[in-house]
Enzyme design. Structure first.
Site, short mmCIF file in Angstrom:
data_model
loop_
_atom_site.label_atom_id
_atom_site.label_comp_id
_atom_site.label_asym_id
_atom_site.label_seq_id
_atom_site.Cartn_x
_atom_site.Cartn_y
_atom_site.Cartn_z
N ALA A 125 39.87 51.50 41.74
CA ALA A 125 38.59 51.80 42.60
C ALA A 125 37.95 52.96 41.32
CB ALA A 125 38.69 52.33 43.53
N ARG A 153 38.21 57.70 48.00
CA ARG A 153 39.48 58.34 48.03
C ARG A 153 39.70 59.43 49.16
NH1 ARG A 153 43.43 59.85 44.06
NH2 ARG A 153 44.18 62.12 44.62
N ILE A 168 36.36 44.76 44.14
CA ILE A 168 35.61 43.38 44.49
C ILE A 168 34.30 43.36 44.29
CG2 ILE A 168 37.45 43.51 46.59
CD1 ILE A 168 35.13 44.66 48.43
N ASP A 169 33.86 44.23 43.14
CA ASP A 169 32.34 44.35 42.89
C ASP A 169 31.85 43.45 41.83
OD1 ASP A 169 33.53 45.34 40.44
OD2 ASP A 169 33.20 47.52 40.99
N HIS A 196 42.20 41.38 45.12
CA HIS A 196 41.79 41.48 46.54
C HIS A 196 40.54 40.49 46.60
CE1 HIS A 196 43.73 45.58 46.47
NE2 HIS A 196 44.67 44.70 46.77
N CYS A 249 36.48 24.18 61.24
CA CYS A 249 35.27 24.18 60.53
C CYS A 249 35.52 23.16 59.35
CB CYS A 249 34.95 25.37 59.99
SG CYS A 249 33.41 25.29 58.82
N CYS A 290 29.07 24.71 59.31
CA CYS A 290 29.01 24.72 60.99
C CYS A 290 28.18 25.71 61.56
CB CYS A 290 30.59 24.96 61.39
SG CYS A 290 31.11 26.62 61.02
#
Length: 287
Positions: free
Chosen positions: A24, A36, A112-113, A130, A147, A180
């Protein structure tokens, strides 16, 4: 510090391949929060402090069922922030180093950016352990209902989310599954998450392991540059240490202003990511 920077520059100069391991802290120089501890999260998201919610209590899939507006408020705000923020210059430094090495570059990140891809790294180079906010999956199978796309993911390129920053609730329309019509969620591994679809990350992991295994089996030196990976969630640190411990000619450069300790023989830089990368790059440009 000058001696450590000089050692780092020599390691990069002599390396034939590059592995980047980023936590991060990599995004801090771009202006992103690193969450943090609870106070870090609450500084970025005051509504969560009012509710007494920590990151593990907020980043869980159950909110998409019990309060999808709140769930998408949190993840939607993060997605909007990440997409509107430019990756800092350190990404380009790393990319340039990797492009100059005959063995290429591989990236392992818990972020995750999507900023490594934004900075020009190819999909084939990056493992996002992640998951990412740039893809979505259906929530219906979380509830035990079938689905057609329950095991699929799809890009979130066309999703636009408006978030009330006072309540941290997203406004309708919320993202929906195209198959769905049920609620969609990010393809992100959350806390207490039994329903994450890992297929994309599994494929990334296969490529990353194959690339780093080729580096280890080579007789050439390579360097692992780890940036902003703390001990609270040690996934990235464990990955970088596992790579160098299994290799005979690998050097770890750990860049971390708070937790810079390294195994014996490797290089510790108690600095911010952009500061350290710029300093090393300046030394590489010297004759």
């Amino acid at each position: 510090m000058e001696a450590s920077l000089a050692r780092a520059a020599v390691a990069v100069r002599e390396a034939k391949a590059l592995v980047v391991c980023a936590g991060a802290g990599m995004g801090v120089d771009s202006g992103l929060p690193d969450f943090r501890g609870p106070e870090g999260l609450w500084r970025a998201y005051p509504p969560l402090k009012k509710r007494g919610l920590t990151l593990p209590a907020t980043s869980t899939p159950h909110w998409f069922k019990s309060d999808p507006k709140f769930a998408w408020g949190f993840f939607g705000h993060r997605r909007n922030l990440y997409n509107s923020t430019e990756p800092h210059a350190g990404f380009q430094i790393l990319r340039r180093w990797g492009e100059s090495m005959e063995g290429g570059c591989a990236v392992f990140t818990s972020n995750i950016d999507g900023h490594f891809q934004r900075a020009g790294f190819s999909e084939e180079q990056v493992e996002e352990c992640h998951g990412t906010l740039q893809f979505m999956q259906c929530c219906l199978h979380d509830e035990g209902r079938p689905c057609p796309k329950e095991d699929d993911i799809w890009p979130s390129d066309n999703v636009e989310l408006i978030v009330d920053e006072v309540t941290l609730h997203a406004k309708e329309p919320l993202p929906r599954c195209p198959a769905c019509g049920g609620t969609a969620r990010p393809n992100v591994l959350m806390f207490s998450d039994d329903y994450w679809v890992p297929d994309r990350t599994d494929s990334q992991n296969d490529r990353f392991r194959a690339t780093t295994e080729n580096m280890r089996q080579s007789e050439s030196a390579f360097v692992v540059v780890e940036i902003g990976a703390g001990l609270a969630v040690p996934t990235v640190r464990m990955q970088s240490e596992a790579i160098v411990s299994a290799a005979t000619r690998a050097t770890l450069i750990r860049i971390n202003p708070r937790e810079p300790e390294v195994p014996e023989g490797h290089i510790s830089l108690p600095m911010g990511g952009l500061e350290a990368l710029t300093a090393i790059d300046n030394l590489l440009e010297e004759p």
